[in-house]
Design an enzyme around this catalytic site. Sequence first.
Site, short mmCIF file in Angstrom:
data_model
loop_
_atom_site.label_atom_id
_atom_site.label_comp_id
_atom_site.label_asym_id
_atom_site.label_seq_id
_atom_site.Cartn_x
_atom_site.Cartn_y
_atom_site.Cartn_z
N HIS A 96 -37.65 17.38 -4.88
CA HIS A 96 -37.01 16.60 -3.83
C HIS A 96 -37.82 16.61 -2.54
CE1 HIS A 96 -32.71 16.12 -5.52
NE2 HIS A 96 -33.61 16.11 -6.50
N HIS A 258 -35.76 17.95 -16.55
CA HIS A 258 -34.44 18.23 -17.13
C HIS A 258 -34.52 19.14 -18.36
CE1 HIS A 258 -32.37 14.61 -14.99
NE2 HIS A 258 -32.91 15.48 -14.16
#
Length: 732
Positions: A96, A258
């Site tokens: 992020h 993920h």
Amino acid sequence: MDAKTDDKAGKCPVAHGPAPRGNRDWWPEQLNLSMLHQRSPSADPLGKDFHYAEQFKTLDLKALKQDLTALMTESQDWWPADFGHYGGLFIRMAWHSAGTYRTTDGRGGAGAGQQRFAPLNSWPDNANLDKARRLLWPIKQKYGQKISWADLYVLAGNVALESMGFQTFGFAGGRADTWEPEELFWGPEGTWLGDERYSGERQLADPLGAVQMGLIYVNPEGPNGNPDPLGSAKDIRETFARMAMNDEETVALIAGGHTFGKTHGAGDPSLLGPEPEGGDVEDQGLGWKSKYGTGFGADAITGGPEVIWSQEPTKWSNHFFDNLFKFEWELTKSPAGAQQWVAKNAEPSVPDPFDPSKKRLPTMLTSDLALRFDPIYEKISRRFYENPDEFADAFARAWFKLTHRDMGPVARYLGPEVPKETLLWQDPIPPVDHELINDADVEALKAKILGSGLSVADLVSTAWNSASTFRGSDKRGGANGARIRLAPQKDWEVNQPEQLATVLQKLEAIGKEFGKKVSLADLIVLGGVAAIEKAAKDAGVAVKVPFSPGRMDASQEQTDAPSFAPLEPRADGFRNYINSKKHQFMKPEEALVDRAQLLTLTAPEMTVLVGGLRVLGANAGDSKHGVFTTKPGTLSNDFFVNLLTMATSWQPSGTEGIYEGRDRKSGEVKWTATRVDLIFGSHSQLRALAEVYAQADSKEKFVNDFVAAWTKVMNADRFDLIAEPVLLEAAE
């Protein structure tokens, strides 16, 4: 990986309360120059003598990585680690930090460590990353200025991956910290998760990359929370492309990221407290305090979904693809009420993050299923599923690109883990392979250039067009490499391809005929130097324009043409240019300030450059707008003198955006101008700067300031040079 998707969607991200009204409140349409004065030295506590690169070179990187590795499994009571490992949290933090990067203007990204400042530290998509930064604080405190926060965020992500068995592609340091929030357009919305950035058939406005205010990429529940995997795939493809990722890199990043950790949606998101910037002083910058259960651990709420993708979420594996393709998926809701998917007819097989005796059913996000149901993504995903080594290599490379995309050329990379392989997206330039020209050579070449028949305007505009592609945001573009002679730049309208070809042909001939090897990149800049010295001399001011040889010429094979397309200017106020083929999302004067900021210019530097370029005749297409002089090609202060005189009255012409300057007595049209020209007389701050250069005693100051600002642009991409103030030397 986590995202808020429905809670507090109507809360305004701007703090309210009694406050004095500023100029922007009274006159919201006023041109804002504040972005030109960001990263002020006065805000830097380390002082002008601090050089981060020198500090980083003294860092014991091995010891730092050992400390980070130990941190991964040192679970803290105030924020316990999922599965006993903070790896997923630090991967998300690094992702992020870097993921705000956007290709349109090169802004965002990990390079400045902005995640610790508003608004990024309080974005819904960054919920609870404040905890990750606090976990890092003892390590940052220990190593001090040898490691910046910006570098530490990325390094922590790398170490997280390595500690879970993944082989990363490398790591480069060199991201110096900033000390205040950057003023950056993140979207037009006034509420978190607003999506007014779309128009028509879901057309995302430039220069934005994310789909909603406060998200890094896409809504994991699907477009606006609609659980449609194919619709999600469209959003993913658009937003990842806008941060420089192709389809293969996109699949690798999503699936690779993920493979680890989980999302957090254990309970009602309305039980979360305010974000860090909205908290009380006793909260000490920690946000999202939860009233659900303990507020952390098994009760943690970061966003809506509660998803665990892998049977081994603290280990590199192929479980993500195995689950994606092995199961059919059924729509369900998380405990927080978010849309997500659960494996049909499956046995519980994924671990509980805090109770080893429990197992859960495999779960996925809508954005995960996009990798299976979009036909292009599905083909790539299945290839990665069947070829795990290829997947690992693709993820390693994509992760490195994600976290290093805004660092610029390899010359800026620091540390022992810099990869030896050169990558096309790094805009490689060959190393200097010849003895550089000396001062006598420079003078001889300048004479040949001025005797070639090329005009001052030809030489100045070519040098400007070559160098002004530089973006201080992601350190791309600039004169080094001479990519102005290559596709796509050679065909850009602003570069006037026919004129450019003529100029380059003559400069190349001069270089070939000269006795020593000299790059075309150097000759282009030297042509501008020679022209400016002549123009200043013609104005009665002798000046020697600084010139530093050492640029090299890149090849077409070293140039990723599609990635350079976003560098084509929609507008260049310095040359009074607007690209009529591109959508203009700013007023011309706003685009000028935006471009000046990308060039790292201050308001005075922007002002003197515009005034000088106008009288030098450097306008695109040989336009006469703003050429307020009877002596074009002469470096005089005529632009400012004639703009500020009350003898001229300005009024709109019959053409939109063009104005006529008429003699107040005779009514005769003396000049024409654009909004960019007239803003230097209408905007009070810019007028104050223009007045400095219009004064009778500013003849030499104008020339010297122009030369200093010009040299700054010409050398903006010369990371091989020591950054020092430009010292002007009077010509003999």
